[in-house]
Design an enzyme around this catalytic site. Structure first.
Site, mmCIF file in Angstrom:
data_model
loop_
_atom_site.group_PDB
_atom_site.id
_atom_site.type_symbol
_atom_site.label_atom_id
_atom_site.label_comp_id
_atom_site.label_asym_id
_atom_site.label_seq_id
_atom_site.Cartn_x
_atom_site.Cartn_y
_atom_site.Cartn_z
ATOM 1 N N LYS A 135 10.496 -0.793 13.459
ATOM 2 C CA LYS A 135 10.963 -0.431 12.131
ATOM 3 C C LYS A 135 12.010 0.694 11.927
ATOM 4 O O LYS A 135 13.147 0.493 11.375
ATOM 5 C CB LYS A 135 9.798 0.097 11.131
ATOM 6 C CG LYS A 135 8.796 -0.917 10.667
ATOM 7 C CD LYS A 135 7.894 -0.252 9.595
ATOM 8 C CE LYS A 135 6.701 -1.096 9.536
ATOM 9 N NZ LYS A 135 5.516 -0.338 8.589
ATOM 10 N N GLY A 144 -4.490 -1.667 5.953
ATOM 11 C CA GLY A 144 -3.526 -2.926 5.532
ATOM 12 C C GLY A 144 -4.033 -4.153 5.691
ATOM 13 O O GLY A 144 -3.976 -5.107 4.752
ATOM 14 N N ARG A 145 -4.777 -4.486 6.695
ATOM 15 C CA ARG A 145 -5.196 -5.798 7.261
ATOM 16 C C ARG A 145 -6.558 -6.043 6.466
ATOM 17 O O ARG A 145 -7.043 -7.170 6.664
ATOM 18 C CB ARG A 145 -5.314 -5.999 8.791
ATOM 19 C CG ARG A 145 -5.825 -5.139 9.526
ATOM 20 C CD ARG A 145 -5.357 -5.157 10.959
ATOM 21 N NE ARG A 145 -5.726 -3.901 11.636
ATOM 22 C CZ ARG A 145 -4.956 -2.794 11.842
ATOM 23 N NH1 ARG A 145 -3.960 -2.614 11.077
ATOM 24 N NH2 ARG A 145 -5.371 -1.807 12.591
ATOM 25 N N GLU A 196 -3.330 -6.728 15.693
ATOM 26 C CA GLU A 196 -2.947 -5.247 14.954
ATOM 27 C C GLU A 196 -3.752 -4.396 15.203
ATOM 28 O O GLU A 196 -3.728 -3.169 15.416
ATOM 29 C CB GLU A 196 -2.650 -5.266 13.577
ATOM 30 C CG GLU A 196 -1.608 -4.248 12.968
ATOM 31 C CD GLU A 196 -0.798 -4.498 11.700
ATOM 32 O OE1 GLU A 196 0.083 -5.071 11.873
ATOM 33 O OE2 GLU A 196 -1.431 -4.106 10.646
ATOM 34 N N HIS A 226 -1.727 -32.359 18.673
ATOM 35 C CA HIS A 226 -0.370 -33.008 18.897
ATOM 36 C C HIS A 226 0.632 -31.994 19.450
ATOM 37 O O HIS A 226 1.848 -32.331 19.403
ATOM 38 C CB HIS A 226 0.015 -33.923 17.584
ATOM 39 C CG HIS A 226 -0.991 -34.794 17.417
ATOM 40 N ND1 HIS A 226 -1.069 -35.935 18.058
ATOM 41 C CD2 HIS A 226 -2.062 -34.993 16.772
ATOM 42 C CE1 HIS A 226 -1.984 -36.773 17.674
ATOM 43 N NE2 HIS A 226 -2.801 -36.121 16.692
ATOM 44 N N LYS A 257 0.818 -1.040 0.029
ATOM 45 C CA LYS A 257 -0.094 0.125 0.203
ATOM 46 C C LYS A 257 0.660 1.294 -0.024
ATOM 47 O O LYS A 257 0.802 2.460 -0.695
ATOM 48 C CB LYS A 257 -0.894 -0.025 1.206
ATOM 49 C CG LYS A 257 -1.819 1.340 1.450
ATOM 50 C CD LYS A 257 -2.705 1.118 2.464
ATOM 51 C CE LYS A 257 -3.449 2.360 2.780
ATOM 52 N NZ LYS A 257 -3.905 2.612 4.199
ATOM 53 N N GLU A 279 10.875 -4.744 3.638
ATOM 54 C CA GLU A 279 11.256 -6.041 3.293
ATOM 55 C C GLU A 279 10.823 -6.466 1.451
ATOM 56 O O GLU A 279 11.254 -6.943 1.173
ATOM 57 C CB GLU A 279 10.220 -6.964 3.967
ATOM 58 C CG GLU A 279 10.778 -7.099 5.477
ATOM 59 C CD GLU A 279 10.003 -6.109 6.505
ATOM 60 O OE1 GLU A 279 9.743 -4.744 5.864
ATOM 61 O OE2 GLU A 279 9.560 -6.250 7.728
HETATM 62 O O1 F6P Z 1 3.054 -4.013 9.835
HETATM 63 C C1 F6P Z 1 2.344 -2.756 9.583
HETATM 64 C C2 F6P Z 1 1.714 -2.876 8.323
HETATM 65 O O2 F6P Z 1 1.569 -1.589 7.815
HETATM 66 C C3 F6P Z 1 0.581 -3.347 7.977
HETATM 67 O O3 F6P Z 1 -0.604 -2.917 8.630
HETATM 68 C C4 F6P Z 1 0.513 -3.859 6.518
HETATM 69 O O4 F6P Z 1 -0.303 -4.824 6.127
HETATM 70 C C5 F6P Z 1 1.863 -4.186 6.363
HETATM 71 O O5 F6P Z 1 2.716 -3.451 7.392
HETATM 72 C C6 F6P Z 1 2.435 -3.987 5.011
HETATM 73 O O6 F6P Z 1 2.456 -2.651 4.494
HETATM 74 P P1 F6P Z 1 2.253 -2.233 2.942
HETATM 75 O O7 F6P Z 1 1.276 -2.852 2.226
HETATM 76 O O8 F6P Z 1 2.461 -0.667 2.865
HETATM 77 O O9 F6P Z 1 3.623 -2.783 2.358
#
Ligand code: F6P
Length: 551
Positions: free
Chosen positions: A512, A266-267, A353, A384, A206, A212
């Site tokens: 972060k 995001g979620r 979150e 298990h 987003k 990452e």
């Molecule tokens: O971990 C925080 C967060 O902002 C989440 O809410 C989101 O799903 C994830 O990082 C990934 O963010 P982006 O879609 O901006 O890469």
């Protein structure tokens, strides 16, 4: 809604929780022949039985009163009206619009959103059809056979879960894989057996700033360059982002860049182009449309049902009761269906979150614990692993079982065993086994009386341990959509009960920031001035180990 209503409802509930025998589930069944019906609910695609939970009509009424005092009805209306329910970031949370039919009329801050949503849906559909039919190909002219989706958190968990859950029923022929982790091997594993000439990458972020995802995308570009040259790699990328200018700067062509908006948390981005693109590539567009239909049916249930018959609200009330009044702070979720194996991970983000907050919307301290910590694995694998502690441990961890009536036809016998286990576990948790019964069993098996007496305590089960069972008739796109929307709405309803904002996640920011200031130190530079003594010590140890270990 007033503070005095809230505190009256709170005192009532605290008093009910302190009553002796509150956990006596079996006695409650003995006293109320209609208990199963009273504590079962129907919602689109989902039947819920929460009769094995430590509540009764008086507690339930007290909880509903608490919900009213907290403005539950107004809160639900505000979500659907596109009000700024995300109070800290001052924006709407309109994931419900993303799964609404095209003719719906949602607006964020008064600005209609269905037009842009329908436009992005059409763009995804066209792009997917081009890939499926071979009209869109890689740089060398070879058709795409595989897609690698790069994203993390909400930009991976939901779409990955949906693709894993539905791939047995809907297959487009494309091999769609997901990578979220930077660790050695994650990308290698995803690329195993793939040819750069026939691989399409989706960069799903987003913000298009997530370290990452961007690092994975950079490495993917190098991998592509080996097969199609660095000039050719652009034809092998698509992006999904609310920051198209950043995707363009990375080199992604505008016709392969799909949008989402700041009012998509995001979620919840599963419902946006973030979910639609990989899911449609893997499963076909009609599966994604069915997923949306199922979620929209649950939205309608949540929007219109009175609180007492509103399943997301009822499940949120149960969580409030468990966490705040009974001190049950960890919840376990166990789907008895391999297709739902990624659900616990998805729910960890959706729940923790959203609800892992200690201050209310007005900045004051929360009145007590907010949502639970969540752990889970598919049944029977979970049995298990950690079920020993659920049955005989010192803590009571409420379990949410998920049962699917109809399993895949080819594995009917396997599925029947899974269902039997699912029912057996909730029964064992509640009914337990007395020491006397355990001893009698041992004696009947020929164990010597003194040994039987000694073992009885170890082989007895206290019982009275709570669980809820959510049951689906079958697992297809529509019922999965409804289930996922149910969980999202439970979280929102819970946030209203706790008075917190479910839609921000500032808690992930500090780590972060520190990670980016520590990268230099990991690479051998001086530690940043803010590094504490323990961190400095660890850096020294790691630096030394890295310089002495063979690479
Ligand atoms: O971990 C925080 C967060 O902002 C989440 O809410 C989101 O799903 C994830 O990082 C990934 O963010 P982006 O879609 O901006 O890469």
């Amino acid at each position: 809604m007033s503070r005095s209503d809230e505190s009256a409802a709170h005192s009532l509930l605290a008093g009910l929780a302190a009553r002796p025998g509150v956990h006596a589930l079996q006695r409650r069944f003995a006293e109320d022949a209609a208990r199963v019906e009273r504590f079962s609910w129907e919602a689109p695609g989902v039947h819920a039985d929460a009769s094995k939970q430590p509540w009764d009509a008086e507690i339930f009424d007290g909880l509903v009163r608490y919900a009213r005092a907290q403005g539950m009805e107004q809160g639900i209306a505000a979500l659907f009206a596109g009000e700024r329910v995300n109070t800290t970031e001052e924006r709407a949370a309109l994931h419900v619009a993303l799964r609404a039919p095209a003719q719906a009329t949602f607006a964020a801050d008064g600005e209609p959103v269905m037009g842009p949503i329908v436009q992005q849906r059409a763009r995804v559909r066209d792009f997917v059809s081009e890939v499926h039919t071979g009209r869109r190909r890689g740089h060398t002219g070879a058709p795409f056979t595989a897609v690698v989706h790069l994203g993390i958190g909400g930009s991976e968990l939901g779409p990955h879960l949906v693709c894993a859950a539905l791939r047995g029923q809907h297959r487009s022929g494309l091999d769609v894989r997901f990578v979220s982790n930077l660790g050695a091997g994650a990308l290698d594993e995803a690329l195993e057996g793939l040819r750069p000439e026939q691989t399409l990458f989706i960069v799903a972020s987003k913000t298009f700033t997530t370290a990452e995802t961007l690092q994975l995308a950079g490495t993917a570009r190098q991998w592509l360059a080996q097969g199609v040259g660095s000039e050719g790699s652009a034809a092998h990328f698509a992006a999904v982002t609310a920051a198209p200018e950043k995707a363009a700067a990375f080199g992604i062509a505008p016709d392969a860049c799909f949008e989402l908006w700041d009012w998509v948390g995001g979620r919840y981005s599963l419902w946006s182009t973030v979910g639609a693109l990989p899911s449609s590539l893997a499963l076909g567009s009609s599966a994604v449309e069915a997923l949306r239909r199922g979620a929209a049916a649950m939205d309608e249930h949540f929007r219109t049902r009175p609180l007492e018959r509103n399943l997301p609200v009822v499940l949120a009330l149960l969580r409030l009761w468990q966490g705040r009044y009974l001190g049950q702070r960890v919840q376990v979720v166990v789907p008895y269906d391999h297709r739902l194996r990624l659900l616990p991970a998805h729910l960890q983000q959706v729940d923790m979150e959203s609800l892992g907050k200690r201050v209310r919307r007005d900045g004051s301290e929360a009145a007590g614990p907010t949502g639970p910590a969540l752990l889970g694995q598919p049944g029977t694998t979970a049995q298990h692993a950690f079920f020993q502690a659920l049955h005989q441990g010192t803590d009571v961890l409420p379990v949410e079982f998920i049962a699917v009536a109809e399993g895949p036809a080819a594995y009917r016998a396997h599925h029947e065993v899974l269902l039997a286990n699912c029912l057996a576990q909730s029964m064992a948790l509640m009914c337990g086994k007395s020491a006397a019964a355990a001893e009698a069993e041992l004696l009947a098996a020929g164990v010597a009386p003194d040994r039987a007496a000694r073992l009885a305590a170890h082989r007895s089960f206290p019982g009275e341990r709570p669980s809820t069972t959510l049951a689906l008739r079958s697992l297809e796109a529509e019922s999965l959509g409804a289930l996922l929307a149910l969980y999202e709405h439970r979280v929102y309803a819970e946030s209203l009960l706790y008075g917190i904002n479910a839609f921000d996640q500032y808690g992930v920011e500090l780590g972060k920031q520190l990670a980016s200031s520590l990268v230099g130190a990991v690479r051998g530079e001086a530690p940043p001035p803010e590094a504490d003594p323990s961190t400095r010590g660890l850096l020294r140890w790691l630096t030394q180990a890295r310089s002495t270990e063979p690479r």
